[in-house]
Design a protein around this motif. Structure first.
Motif, mmCIF file in Angstrom:
data_model
loop_
_atom_site.group_PDB
_atom_site.id
_atom_site.type_symbol
_atom_site.label_atom_id
_atom_site.label_comp_id
_atom_site.label_asym_id
_atom_site.label_seq_id
_atom_site.Cartn_x
_atom_site.Cartn_y
_atom_site.Cartn_z
ATOM 1 N N ASP A 132 -31.757 -12.941 -29.040
ATOM 2 C CA ASP A 132 -32.983 -13.036 -29.832
ATOM 3 C C ASP A 132 -33.641 -14.397 -29.644
ATOM 4 O O ASP A 132 -34.835 -14.548 -29.874
ATOM 5 C CB ASP A 132 -32.670 -12.805 -31.310
ATOM 6 C CG ASP A 132 -32.201 -11.386 -31.549
ATOM 7 O OD1 ASP A 132 -32.997 -10.451 -31.308
ATOM 8 O OD2 ASP A 132 -31.033 -11.202 -31.941
ATOM 9 N N PHE B 217 -24.132 -13.761 -40.176
ATOM 10 C CA PHE B 217 -25.465 -13.247 -39.876
ATOM 11 C C PHE B 217 -25.949 -13.523 -38.452
ATOM 12 O O PHE B 217 -26.988 -13.031 -38.062
ATOM 13 C CB PHE B 217 -26.488 -13.752 -40.896
ATOM 14 C CG PHE B 217 -26.630 -15.246 -40.978
ATOM 15 C CD1 PHE B 217 -27.550 -15.916 -40.178
ATOM 16 C CD2 PHE B 217 -25.863 -15.983 -41.869
ATOM 17 C CE1 PHE B 217 -27.699 -17.294 -40.268
ATOM 18 C CE2 PHE B 217 -26.017 -17.359 -41.958
ATOM 19 C CZ PHE B 217 -26.928 -18.015 -41.154
ATOM 20 N N TYR C 284 -29.291 -12.356 -33.462
ATOM 21 C CA TYR C 284 -29.443 -12.167 -34.897
ATOM 22 C C TYR C 284 -28.697 -10.894 -35.307
ATOM 23 O O TYR C 284 -29.131 -9.788 -35.020
ATOM 24 C CB TYR C 284 -30.916 -12.047 -35.283
ATOM 25 C CG TYR C 284 -31.770 -13.225 -34.859
ATOM 26 C CD1 TYR C 284 -31.228 -14.488 -34.645
ATOM 27 C CD2 TYR C 284 -33.138 -13.064 -34.687
ATOM 28 C CE1 TYR C 284 -32.026 -15.557 -34.275
ATOM 29 C CE2 TYR C 284 -33.943 -14.132 -34.325
ATOM 30 C CZ TYR C 284 -33.385 -15.372 -34.113
ATOM 31 O OH TYR C 284 -34.175 -16.426 -33.753
ATOM 32 N N ASP C 285 -27.579 -11.077 -35.992
ATOM 33 C CA ASP C 285 -26.787 -9.934 -36.449
ATOM 34 C C ASP C 285 -27.338 -9.343 -37.750
ATOM 35 O O ASP C 285 -27.065 -8.190 -38.072
ATOM 36 C CB ASP C 285 -25.322 -10.350 -36.636
ATOM 37 C CG ASP C 285 -24.695 -10.840 -35.331
ATOM 38 O OD1 ASP C 285 -25.044 -10.303 -34.256
ATOM 39 O OD2 ASP C 285 -23.867 -11.761 -35.387
ATOM 40 N N ARG C 286 -28.115 -10.137 -38.466
ATOM 41 C CA ARG C 286 -28.776 -9.696 -39.695
ATOM 42 C C ARG C 286 -30.170 -10.331 -39.733
ATOM 43 O O ARG C 286 -30.414 -11.365 -39.129
ATOM 44 C CB ARG C 286 -27.999 -10.150 -40.929
ATOM 45 C CG ARG C 286 -26.544 -9.692 -40.962
ATOM 46 C CD ARG C 286 -26.220 -8.925 -42.202
ATOM 47 N NE ARG C 286 -24.892 -8.479 -42.455
ATOM 48 C CZ ARG C 286 -23.924 -8.156 -41.626
ATOM 49 N NH1 ARG C 286 -24.093 -8.283 -40.354
ATOM 50 N NH2 ARG C 286 -22.755 -7.715 -42.020
ATOM 51 N N ALA C 287 -31.066 -9.736 -40.496
ATOM 52 C CA ALA C 287 -32.452 -10.223 -40.567
ATOM 53 C C ALA C 287 -32.539 -11.675 -41.040
ATOM 54 O O ALA C 287 -33.427 -12.418 -40.620
ATOM 55 C CB ALA C 287 -33.270 -9.324 -41.491
ATOM 56 N N LEU C 288 -31.625 -12.084 -41.878
ATOM 57 C CA LEU C 288 -31.618 -13.452 -42.386
ATOM 58 C C LEU C 288 -31.577 -14.482 -41.248
ATOM 59 O O LEU C 288 -32.138 -15.579 -41.372
ATOM 60 C CB LEU C 288 -30.424 -13.661 -43.322
ATOM 61 C CG LEU C 288 -30.243 -15.064 -43.895
ATOM 62 C CD1 LEU C 288 -31.434 -15.440 -44.775
ATOM 63 C CD2 LEU C 288 -28.938 -15.152 -44.671
ATOM 64 N N ALA D 287 -33.109 -14.653 -38.387
ATOM 65 C CA ALA D 287 -34.439 -15.029 -37.906
ATOM 66 C C ALA D 287 -35.133 -15.957 -38.905
ATOM 67 O O ALA D 287 -35.822 -16.903 -38.501
ATOM 68 C CB ALA D 287 -35.290 -13.788 -37.670
ATOM 69 N N ARG D 288 -34.931 -15.713 -40.191
ATOM 70 C CA ARG D 288 -35.563 -16.553 -41.209
ATOM 71 C C ARG D 288 -34.957 -17.956 -41.239
ATOM 72 O O ARG D 288 -35.644 -18.923 -41.548
ATOM 73 C CB ARG D 288 -35.484 -15.893 -42.576
ATOM 74 C CG ARG D 288 -36.346 -14.627 -42.658
ATOM 75 C CD ARG D 288 -36.619 -14.185 -44.080
ATOM 76 N NE ARG D 288 -35.445 -13.965 -44.904
ATOM 77 C CZ ARG D 288 -34.790 -12.812 -45.020
ATOM 78 N NH1 ARG D 288 -35.195 -11.749 -44.329
ATOM 79 N NH2 ARG D 288 -33.757 -12.700 -45.811
#
Length: 165
Positions: free
Chosen positions: A26, A101, A123-127, A129-130
Motif C-alpha cells: 500500500d 493493523f 495496510y492490514d486494517r483501515a486504521l 492508512a489513517r
C-alpha cells in the motif's frame, strides 16, 4: 570523505521492489545515497547504523508506539533495532515487523557505490492508512538525513577502528 547525495527513486526499481517480498504494498518508497565508499560496509552494517545508532529512541517511539510494531526487546544478531532480519542477501538485508493493523518491511541494499533504503507497508486494517498517511510525510523528510547520518556513523566507526590498532 567522498561527496554524497541522496535522492528519492521514482519509479521504484523492479530489483528493489522484488526484495521487499510484498506483492502489492500500500506504500513503497526508496531513497538512495550515492557515495564512493558505500560498499565498504555490508547492508546489515548500514541497517544497524541507520536504525540502532541514528534513529535511536525516536525511531523506537515511531516503531513501537505510533505504529504499534511488535519488536524484539534485546539486541541480537537476528534483529536490528528490534526488527527481525527476514532475509540476508549478498547486497541486501530485509527487516520485517508487524502490528495488529499493518505489516512493515525495510530493505537496505548496497550496490555500485550506492546504498538504498526501501520502506514497504501493507495496510492490514483501515486504521493503517489513517496513521501511516500523515506519518509517511515525516518519514520522507527524515529518510535522506537517516542515510547521510548513518554514513557519518560508519565513517567515524572505521576511523575509531583504525586508530585503535
Amino acid at each position: 570523505m567522498p561527496m554524497s547525495t541522496v535522492h528519492r527513486e521514482l519509479p521504484v526499481p523492479d530489483a528493489v521492489r522484488g526484495l521487499g517480498a510484498m506483492t502489492d504494498p500500500d506504500y513503497l518508497d526508496v531513497f538512495t545515497l550515492t557515495t564512493g565508499d558505500a560498499a565498504d560496509w555490508t547492508p546489515e552494517q548500514w541497517a544497524r547504523a541507520m536504525f540502532d545508532d541514528v534513529a535511536g529512541w525516536q525511531g523506537q517511539v515511531l516503531f513501537r508506539v505510533l505504529l504499534g510494531l511488535r519488536l524484539a526487546r534485546r539486541r541480537s544478531p537476528e534483529h536490528v533495532a528490534g526488527w527481525r532480519i527476514d532475509e540476508r542477501g549478498a547486497d541486501s538485508v530485509r527487516l520485517a515487523a508487524k502490528s495488529w493493523f499493518l505489516t512493515a518491511r525495510l530493505v537496505v541494499r548496497v550496490t555500485d557505490g550506492r546504498v538504498s533504503l526501501a520502506t514497504f507497508m501493507h495496510y492490514d486494517r483501515a486504521l493503517a492508512a489513517r496513521i501511516w498517511g500523515p506519518t509517511s510525510a515525516r518519514h520522507r523528510a527524515a529518510a535522506p538525513g537517516l542515510l547521510r547520518e548513518a554514513h557519518d556513523v560508519l565513517v567515524r566507526s572505521r576511523r575509531g577502528d583504525q586508530s585503535s590498532r
